[in-house]
Design an enzyme around this catalytic site. Structure first.
Site, PDB file in Angstrom:
ATOM      1  N   THR A 124     -24.931  23.536 -35.110  1.00  0.00           N
ATOM      2  CA  THR A 124     -25.215  24.692 -35.966  1.00  0.00           C
ATOM      3  C   THR A 124     -25.570  24.261 -37.388  1.00  0.00           C
ATOM      4  O   THR A 124     -25.093  23.222 -37.864  1.00  0.00           O
ATOM      5  CB  THR A 124     -23.960  25.604 -36.022  1.00  0.00           C
ATOM      6  OG1 THR A 124     -24.083  26.519 -37.109  1.00  0.00           O
ATOM      7  CG2 THR A 124     -22.675  24.807 -36.238  1.00  0.00           C
ATOM      8  N   ASP A 125     -26.333  25.107 -38.068  1.00  0.00           N
ATOM      9  CA  ASP A 125     -26.639  24.820 -39.484  1.00  0.00           C
ATOM     10  C   ASP A 125     -25.392  24.904 -40.365  1.00  0.00           C
ATOM     11  O   ASP A 125     -25.395  24.446 -41.510  1.00  0.00           O
ATOM     12  CB  ASP A 125     -27.734  25.755 -40.019  1.00  0.00           C
ATOM     13  CG  ASP A 125     -27.398  27.240 -39.963  1.00  0.00           C
ATOM     14  OD1 ASP A 125     -26.281  27.595 -39.550  1.00  0.00           O
ATOM     15  OD2 ASP A 125     -28.274  28.046 -40.336  1.00  0.00           O
ATOM     16  N   GLU A 126     -24.311  25.496 -39.835  1.00  0.00           N
ATOM     17  CA  GLU A 126     -23.101  25.638 -40.656  1.00  0.00           C
ATOM     18  C   GLU A 126     -22.459  24.298 -40.975  1.00  0.00           C
ATOM     19  O   GLU A 126     -21.651  24.208 -41.898  1.00  0.00           O
ATOM     20  CB  GLU A 126     -22.093  26.559 -39.973  1.00  0.00           C
ATOM     21  CG  GLU A 126     -22.647  27.955 -39.788  1.00  0.00           C
ATOM     22  CD  GLU A 126     -21.591  29.029 -39.716  1.00  0.00           C
ATOM     23  OE1 GLU A 126     -20.422  28.755 -39.994  1.00  0.00           O
ATOM     24  OE2 GLU A 126     -21.966  30.167 -39.385  1.00  0.00           O
ATOM     25  N   TYR A 149     -14.243  26.873 -38.132  1.00  0.00           N
ATOM     26  CA  TYR A 149     -15.293  26.796 -37.103  1.00  0.00           C
ATOM     27  C   TYR A 149     -16.279  25.671 -37.412  1.00  0.00           C
ATOM     28  O   TYR A 149     -16.521  24.791 -36.582  1.00  0.00           O
ATOM     29  CB  TYR A 149     -16.039  28.142 -37.013  1.00  0.00           C
ATOM     30  CG  TYR A 149     -17.400  28.000 -36.359  1.00  0.00           C
ATOM     31  CD1 TYR A 149     -17.508  27.687 -35.013  1.00  0.00           C
ATOM     32  CD2 TYR A 149     -18.584  28.146 -37.103  1.00  0.00           C
ATOM     33  CE1 TYR A 149     -18.753  27.520 -34.412  1.00  0.00           C
ATOM     34  CE2 TYR A 149     -19.823  27.983 -36.520  1.00  0.00           C
ATOM     35  CZ  TYR A 149     -19.907  27.671 -35.169  1.00  0.00           C
ATOM     36  OH  TYR A 149     -21.131  27.493 -34.590  1.00  0.00           O
ATOM     37  N   LYS A 153     -17.254  22.046 -35.512  1.00  0.00           N
ATOM     38  CA  LYS A 153     -18.600  21.695 -35.036  1.00  0.00           C
ATOM     39  C   LYS A 153     -19.064  20.378 -35.664  1.00  0.00           C
ATOM     40  O   LYS A 153     -19.701  19.548 -35.001  1.00  0.00           O
ATOM     41  CB  LYS A 153     -19.599  22.817 -35.342  1.00  0.00           C
ATOM     42  CG  LYS A 153     -19.382  24.102 -34.574  1.00  0.00           C
ATOM     43  CD  LYS A 153     -19.504  23.958 -33.065  1.00  0.00           C
ATOM     44  CE  LYS A 153     -20.935  23.773 -32.588  1.00  0.00           C
ATOM     45  NZ  LYS A 153     -21.001  23.710 -31.099  1.00  0.00           N
TER      46      LYS A 153
HETATM   47  O1  DAU Z   1     -25.661  29.828 -38.743  1.00  0.00           O
HETATM   48  C1  DAU Z   1     -25.347  29.593 -37.388  1.00  0.00           C
HETATM   49  C2  DAU Z   1     -24.072  30.307 -37.084  1.00  0.00           C
HETATM   50  O2  DAU Z   1     -24.362  31.690 -37.135  1.00  0.00           O
HETATM   51  C3  DAU Z   1     -23.460  29.941 -35.746  1.00  0.00           C
HETATM   52  O3  DAU Z   1     -23.096  28.591 -35.740  1.00  0.00           O
HETATM   53  C4  DAU Z   1     -22.211  30.784 -35.517  1.00  0.00           C
HETATM   54  O4  DAU Z   1     -21.684  30.513 -34.243  1.00  0.00           O
HETATM   55  C5  DAU Z   1     -22.574  32.238 -35.625  1.00  0.00           C
HETATM   56  O5  DAU Z   1     -21.397  33.013 -35.524  1.00  0.00           O
HETATM   57  C6  DAU Z   1     -23.273  32.539 -36.942  1.00  0.00           C
HETATM   58  O6  DAU Z   1     -22.348  32.431 -38.045  1.00  0.00           O
HETATM   59  P1  DAU Z   1     -22.313  33.486 -39.246  1.00  0.00           P
HETATM   60  O7  DAU Z   1     -20.949  33.497 -39.797  1.00  0.00           O
HETATM   61  O8  DAU Z   1     -23.439  33.283 -40.190  1.00  0.00           O
HETATM   62  O9  DAU Z   1     -22.633  34.816 -38.388  1.00  0.00           O
HETATM   63  P2  DAU Z   1     -22.015  36.280 -38.425  1.00  0.00           P
HETATM   64  O10 DAU Z   1     -22.829  37.104 -37.492  1.00  0.00           O
HETATM   65  O11 DAU Z   1     -20.543  36.297 -38.260  1.00  0.00           O
HETATM   66  O12 DAU Z   1     -22.318  36.731 -39.914  1.00  0.00           O
HETATM   67  C7  DAU Z   1     -23.647  36.712 -40.411  1.00  0.00           C
HETATM   68  C8  DAU Z   1     -23.586  37.143 -41.871  1.00  0.00           C
HETATM   69  O13 DAU Z   1     -23.156  38.495 -41.937  1.00  0.00           O
HETATM   70  C9  DAU Z   1     -22.599  36.340 -42.694  1.00  0.00           C
HETATM   71  O14 DAU Z   1     -23.099  36.165 -44.005  1.00  0.00           O
HETATM   72  C10 DAU Z   1     -21.366  37.238 -42.726  1.00  0.00           C
HETATM   73  C11 DAU Z   1     -21.959  38.631 -42.712  1.00  0.00           C
HETATM   74  N1  DAU Z   1     -21.111  39.655 -42.047  1.00  0.00           N
HETATM   75  C12 DAU Z   1     -20.648  39.365 -40.801  1.00  0.00           C
HETATM   76  C13 DAU Z   1     -19.849  40.276 -40.138  1.00  0.00           C
HETATM   77  C14 DAU Z   1     -19.334  39.984 -38.748  1.00  0.00           C
HETATM   78  C15 DAU Z   1     -20.829  40.837 -42.690  1.00  0.00           C
HETATM   79  O15 DAU Z   1     -21.273  41.081 -43.827  1.00  0.00           O
HETATM   80  N2  DAU Z   1     -20.035  41.734 -42.047  1.00  0.00           N
HETATM   81  C16 DAU Z   1     -19.520  41.516 -40.801  1.00  0.00           C
HETATM   82  O16 DAU Z   1     -18.799  42.382 -40.261  1.00  0.00           O
END
Ligand code: DAU
Length: 341
Positions: A124-126, A149, A153
Site C-alpha cells: 500500500t502507499d500508506e 496498519y 504493512k
Molecule cells: O491508501 C491505500 C489504503 O487505502 C489501503 O492500504 C487501506 O487498506 C485502505 O483502507 C485505505 O486507507 P485509508 O485510511 O486512506 O482509507 P479509508 O477509506 O479508511 O479513508 C479514506 C479517507 O477518508 C481518509 O483520509 C480518512 C477519511 N475518512 C474515512 C472514514 C472511514 C473519513 O473522513 N471518514 C470516515 O468515516
C-alpha cells in the site's frame, strides 16, 4: 504461472483480481481465505461454477495448511492479498494486524522458500507515510508508516525484500493507492458514505476533510498487478495508482451529486488519530511496463457510487449485521458531538 494460490481472494481487491485472472488467463486459481468479516463468498458469486477456481477456508499463518495446499495443487505462484486492511480497526485493535499482516506474510514466505515459488506481495502507499505537497512517492523512498496498519504493512514489505536479498526468493511487490470499486466492505470511506447517503444518514468527514487521496479503481489496480506478474522485474517494487488526487470533501461531493443527495448530510467529526494528510505516488515505473489506468479518480468514484446504488442486495445484509456494533463504536460519540457543514 499455471497454478496460482491467491490468499485473501474473497476480500475486496483479492476477489476482483481472481475474476480478472479467470477472465483473462488460463491459470488454475486456489483461494486461501480465512473468511474474516471483510471477506464474502458473494464477491465471486458469478465465478464459483468455474472449474478453474477453488476455495480453501483457512489462515495464512497455518504453515502446515499452506504447505499442503502448495503440494496438492502444484502451486507455482503465491499472490498475497490476505491482510487486515482498515486503519480505524487497527487503531481500535492493532494486534491482529501484526499477526496476519506480518507473521502471516512470513509464513507464506517460508513456504515459498521451501518450494522455490514466485511470490507477489500486495502492499500500500500508506507505507510511505504522510507525503508533503509537491512530492510524489517513488518506490525507493524510505518507509515511514504512521498507523498500526501501515506499520504492519511496511514490516511485511521489508520481510519480502529480505527474502529476496537473503534467499534469492523471486519476489515482486505492488503498492496500491486507495482503491474503489465493487465489493469493498462498507467500513471504507466511499462505500460507507454512499450507503449512509442512500439511507439518508449523515456522512462523518474526519476533521476538515482536506486530506488528499488518490482514489484509484480496483480494476486498474488488478491490471497493474497482472502486468507486474507478467513483465515486472524480480526483486522490484511497483507503485499502482493514478498519480492524481482529490480532497475527501471533493470525493464526498461526488458521492452526494451522483446520488442527488443534499450537502446537509455532511458532518465534520473528530479526526482519526495520526491521520495521514496526503498520499501521492509516482506510477511511472509501472507505466514503463506498458500499463495505463482505465479510470481517472472522479469517474472511479462516481462509477463505484452507482454500483452500490444498484447492488443493495450485497451491502444491506452487511450493514444489518455485526457492522452495526462497529459503527456505533467508531461513530456513535463522534456523530453526537458533530457539526453540520
Ligand atoms: O491508501 C491505500 C489504503 O487505502 C489501503 O492500504 C487501506 O487498506 C485502505 O483502507 C485505505 O486507507 P485509508 O485510511 O486512506 O482509507 P479509508 O477509506 O479508511 O479513508 C479514506 C479517507 O477518508 C481518509 O483520509 C480518512 C477519511 N475518512 C474515512 C472514514 C472511514 C473519513 O473522513 N471518514 C470516515 O468515516
Amino acid at each position: 504461472m499455471k497454478n496460482v494460490l491467491v490468499t485473501g481472494g474473497c476480500g475486496f481487491i483479492g476477489s476482483n483480481f481472481v475474476r480478472l485472472l479467470l477472465d483473462t488467463t488460463a491459470v488454475q486459481v486456489v483461494i486461501l481465505d480465512k473468511m474474516t468479516y471483510a471477506a464474502r463468498k458473494e464477491n465471486l458469486q458469478d465465478c464459483w461454477e468455474n472449474p478453474r477456481l477453488s476455495l480453501v477456508v483457512g489462515d495464512i499463518g497455518n504453515q502446515e495448511l499452506v504447505r499442503h495446499l502448495v503440494q496438492s495443487h502444484n502451486i507455482d505462484l503465491i499472490v498475497n492479498f490476505a491482510a487486515e486492511t482498515h486503519v480505524d480497526q487497527s487503531i481500535l485493535g492493532p494486534l491482529v494486524f501484526t499477526d496476519t499482516n506480518v507473521r502471516g506474510t512470513q509464513v507464506l514466505l517460508e513456504v515459498a522458500r521451501e518450494f522455490g515459488l514466485r511470490f507477489h506481495h500486495i502492499s500500500t502507499d500508506e507505507v510511505y507515510g504522510h507525503i508533503p505537497e509537491g512530492h510524489q512517492s517513488i518506490e525507493s523512498d524510505p518507509l515511514e508508516p504512521r498507523s498500526p496498519y501501515s506499520a504492519s504493512k511496511a514490516a511485511a514489505d521489508q520481510l519480502v525484500q529480505a527474502y529476496f536479498i537473503t534467499y534469492d526468493l523471486p519476489i515482486t511487490i505492488t503498492r496500491g493507492a486507495n482503491n474503489v470499486g465493487p465489493y469493498q466492505f462498507p467500513e471504507k470511506v466511499i462505500p460507507l458514505f454512499t450507503t449512509n447517503a442512500l439511507q439518508d444518514q449523515p456522512l462523518p468527514v474526519y476533521g476538515d476533510g482536506l486530506q488528499m487521496r488518490d482514489y484509484a479503481h480496483v480494476y486498474d489496480h488488478c491490471t497493474g498487478i497482472l502486468k507486474v506478474l507478467e513483465k515486472g522485474q524480480i526483486g522490484e517494487v511497483y507503485n499502482v495508482g493514478t498519480g492524481l488526487e482529490m480532497t475527501n470533501l471533493e470525493m464526498t461531493q461526488i458521492v452526494l451529486d451522483t446520488l442527488g443527495k443534499p450537502q446537509t448530510l455532511i458532518r465534520h467529526v473528530t479526526d482519526r488519530p495520526g491521520h495521514d494528510r496526503r498520499y501521492s505516488m509516482n506510477v511511472d515505473k509501472l507505466r514503463a511496463l506498458g500499463w495505463e489506468p482505465r479510470y481517472q479518480p472522479k469517474e472511479a468514484v462516481a462509477e463505484t457510487v452507482r454500483w452500490y446504488r444498484d447492488n443493495d442486495w450485497w451491502w444491506l445484509p452487511i450493514r444489518q449485521g455485526s457492522f452495526q456494533a462497529y459503527y456505533q463504536k467508531q461513530y456513535g460519540e463522534r456523530l453526537k458531538e458533530s457539526q453540520q457543514a
